[in-house]
Design a protein around this motif. Sequence first.
Motif, mmCIF file in Angstrom:
data_model
loop_
_atom_site.group_PDB
_atom_site.id
_atom_site.type_symbol
_atom_site.label_atom_id
_atom_site.label_comp_id
_atom_site.label_asym_id
_atom_site.label_seq_id
_atom_site.Cartn_x
_atom_site.Cartn_y
_atom_site.Cartn_z
ATOM 1 N N THR A 130 1.312 10.366 -14.833
ATOM 2 C CA THR A 130 2.426 9.738 -15.541
ATOM 3 C C THR A 130 2.647 8.327 -15.002
ATOM 4 O O THR A 130 2.728 8.120 -13.797
ATOM 5 N N LEU A 131 2.741 7.365 -15.903
ATOM 6 C CA LEU A 131 3.146 6.009 -15.529
ATOM 7 C C LEU A 131 4.647 5.827 -15.722
ATOM 8 O O LEU A 131 5.239 4.901 -15.170
ATOM 9 N N SER A 132 5.228 6.691 -16.529
ATOM 10 C CA SER A 132 6.686 6.783 -16.660
ATOM 11 C C SER A 132 7.020 8.249 -16.903
ATOM 12 O O SER A 132 6.168 9.020 -17.355
ATOM 13 N N PRO A 133 8.230 8.676 -16.588
ATOM 14 C CA PRO A 133 8.562 10.109 -16.649
ATOM 15 C C PRO A 133 8.387 10.706 -18.041
ATOM 16 O O PRO A 133 8.707 10.074 -19.050
ATOM 17 N N ILE A 134 7.897 11.947 -18.078
ATOM 18 C CA ILE A 134 7.744 12.660 -19.340
ATOM 19 C C ILE A 134 9.083 13.289 -19.728
ATOM 20 O O ILE A 134 9.694 14.013 -18.944
ATOM 21 N N VAL A 135 9.511 12.986 -20.945
ATOM 22 C CA VAL A 135 10.753 13.532 -21.484
ATOM 23 C C VAL A 135 10.405 14.628 -22.491
ATOM 24 O O VAL A 135 9.641 14.391 -23.431
ATOM 25 N N VAL A 136 10.961 15.825 -22.282
ATOM 26 C CA VAL A 136 10.808 16.921 -23.237
ATOM 27 C C VAL A 136 12.191 17.198 -23.809
ATOM 28 O O VAL A 136 13.075 17.696 -23.111
ATOM 29 N N ARG A 137 12.373 16.891 -25.081
ATOM 30 C CA ARG A 137 13.697 16.997 -25.703
ATOM 31 C C ARG A 137 13.721 18.119 -26.732
ATOM 32 O O ARG A 137 12.884 18.177 -27.630
ATOM 33 N N THR A 194 23.638 8.776 -19.777
ATOM 34 C CA THR A 194 23.421 10.226 -19.737
ATOM 35 C C THR A 194 22.328 10.542 -18.712
ATOM 36 O O THR A 194 21.266 9.906 -18.711
ATOM 37 N N LYS A 195 22.599 11.517 -17.857
ATOM 38 C CA LYS A 195 21.593 11.941 -16.891
ATOM 39 C C LYS A 195 20.675 12.966 -17.552
ATOM 40 O O LYS A 195 21.147 13.977 -18.083
ATOM 41 N N ILE A 196 19.368 12.696 -17.528
ATOM 42 C CA ILE A 196 18.412 13.621 -18.135
ATOM 43 C C ILE A 196 17.343 13.980 -17.100
ATOM 44 O O ILE A 196 16.927 13.150 -16.293
ATOM 45 N N GLN A 197 16.901 15.242 -17.127
ATOM 46 C CA GLN A 197 15.852 15.673 -16.218
ATOM 47 C C GLN A 197 14.495 15.401 -16.864
ATOM 48 O O GLN A 197 14.295 15.615 -18.064
ATOM 49 N N VAL A 198 13.570 14.911 -16.035
ATOM 50 C CA VAL A 198 12.254 14.496 -16.520
ATOM 51 C C VAL A 198 11.201 14.950 -15.508
ATOM 52 O O VAL A 198 11.522 15.403 -14.406
ATOM 53 N N THR A 199 9.931 14.795 -15.884
ATOM 54 C CA THR A 199 8.828 15.235 -15.031
ATOM 55 C C THR A 199 7.898 14.078 -14.724
ATOM 56 O O THR A 199 7.529 13.300 -15.611
ATOM 57 N N ILE A 220 3.024 11.129 -24.501
ATOM 58 C CA ILE A 220 2.982 12.524 -24.948
ATOM 59 C C ILE A 220 4.349 13.140 -25.213
ATOM 60 O O ILE A 220 4.463 14.094 -25.968
ATOM 61 N N GLY A 221 5.404 12.625 -24.645
ATOM 62 C CA GLY A 221 6.703 13.268 -24.802
ATOM 63 C C GLY A 221 7.622 12.514 -25.746
ATOM 64 O O GLY A 221 7.172 11.779 -26.631
ATOM 65 N N PHE A 228 9.430 5.828 -21.572
ATOM 66 C CA PHE A 228 9.152 7.148 -21.031
ATOM 67 C C PHE A 228 7.798 7.654 -21.554
ATOM 68 O O PHE A 228 7.255 7.141 -22.536
ATOM 69 N N SER A 229 7.283 8.686 -20.848
ATOM 70 C CA SER A 229 6.173 9.502 -21.349
ATOM 71 C C SER A 229 4.847 8.771 -21.477
ATOM 72 O O SER A 229 3.969 9.173 -22.231
ATOM 73 N N MET A 230 4.647 7.671 -20.713
ATOM 74 C CA MET A 230 3.383 6.953 -20.739
ATOM 75 C C MET A 230 2.403 7.573 -19.758
ATOM 76 O O MET A 230 2.780 7.969 -18.643
ATOM 77 N N LEU A 231 1.150 7.670 -20.158
ATOM 78 C CA LEU A 231 0.106 8.312 -19.355
ATOM 79 C C LEU A 231 -1.027 7.352 -19.042
ATOM 80 O O LEU A 231 -1.288 6.418 -19.790
ATOM 81 N N ASP A 232 -1.735 7.643 -17.937
ATOM 82 C CA ASP A 232 -2.983 6.949 -17.642
ATOM 83 C C ASP A 232 -4.008 8.013 -17.259
ATOM 84 O O ASP A 232 -3.661 9.079 -16.739
ATOM 85 N N LEU A 233 -5.270 7.703 -17.510
ATOM 86 C CA LEU A 233 -6.352 8.642 -17.202
ATOM 87 C C LEU A 233 -6.697 8.604 -15.725
ATOM 88 O O LEU A 233 -6.805 7.546 -15.119
#
Length: 235
Positions: A130-137, A194-199, A220-221, A228-233
């Motif tokens: 993860t380059l930024s936290p994954i948000v699952v809403r 708003t406080k949100i939990q992320v991975t 992905i999220g 949020f939710s940015m990925l790198d290989l």
Amino acid sequence: MRYEIELELKEKVLPLDYRRNFISLFKNVIENYNKELKDALYTKSEPKNFTFSLFLPIEKIEKEKIFLKSHTIKLFLSIEEIMLSLHFLNAFLDSKSKKIFLNPENSVEIMNIKKLQEKEIKENYKVFKTLSPIVVREHTREKDIFHLLDEKGIQILKNNIIFNLKDRFPMKFLQEIEIIPMETKKTVVLYYDTKIQVTLGTIGIKADKEILTHFYKCGIGSKRSAGFSMLDLIN
């Protein structure tokens, strides 16, 4: 296409809820370049096919403020469509070296823009970080509920993926997606008060290579275009 954008802050401090400031930056830059494009991107509730993350050299966090070691920060931007990526590039180039206010106390200048080499995906399994936290809403009538990448969170994430991509990829391929948390951790972020939990961490994903490429380029999220939710290989 992926870009690294070097930004220079006037003050070495940001609010803990800083992502809203950078959404404002995007809107400002794009509107100055092409108001119709800005309206097309930000007046609709549809998912946007770009994502970004920020590298902040954090010194300390106190009283909902982030104090930085340097005035220089980096914004990493990934955009799937070539034409949209060219519009973003031209928009940021047009605003280069101009003072842009992030909030009443701070402003930023775009100093440098560098195109990054994208990695090609040829297999149906990849490990991402993860380059930024994954948000699952999980959207309900009463409120949005945010989940971690546990068993329930993964199923909700898959449901969201299927809903958003059902017109683009075969349903069989979408249903076969497997998301495997590897080294992950929970954190809590402040987003629009708003406080949100992320991975954060590393995850493995099994899917058709075209779907994997979409995740790599768009995230992905949820809330991908909000930093949020940015990925790198990894491999």
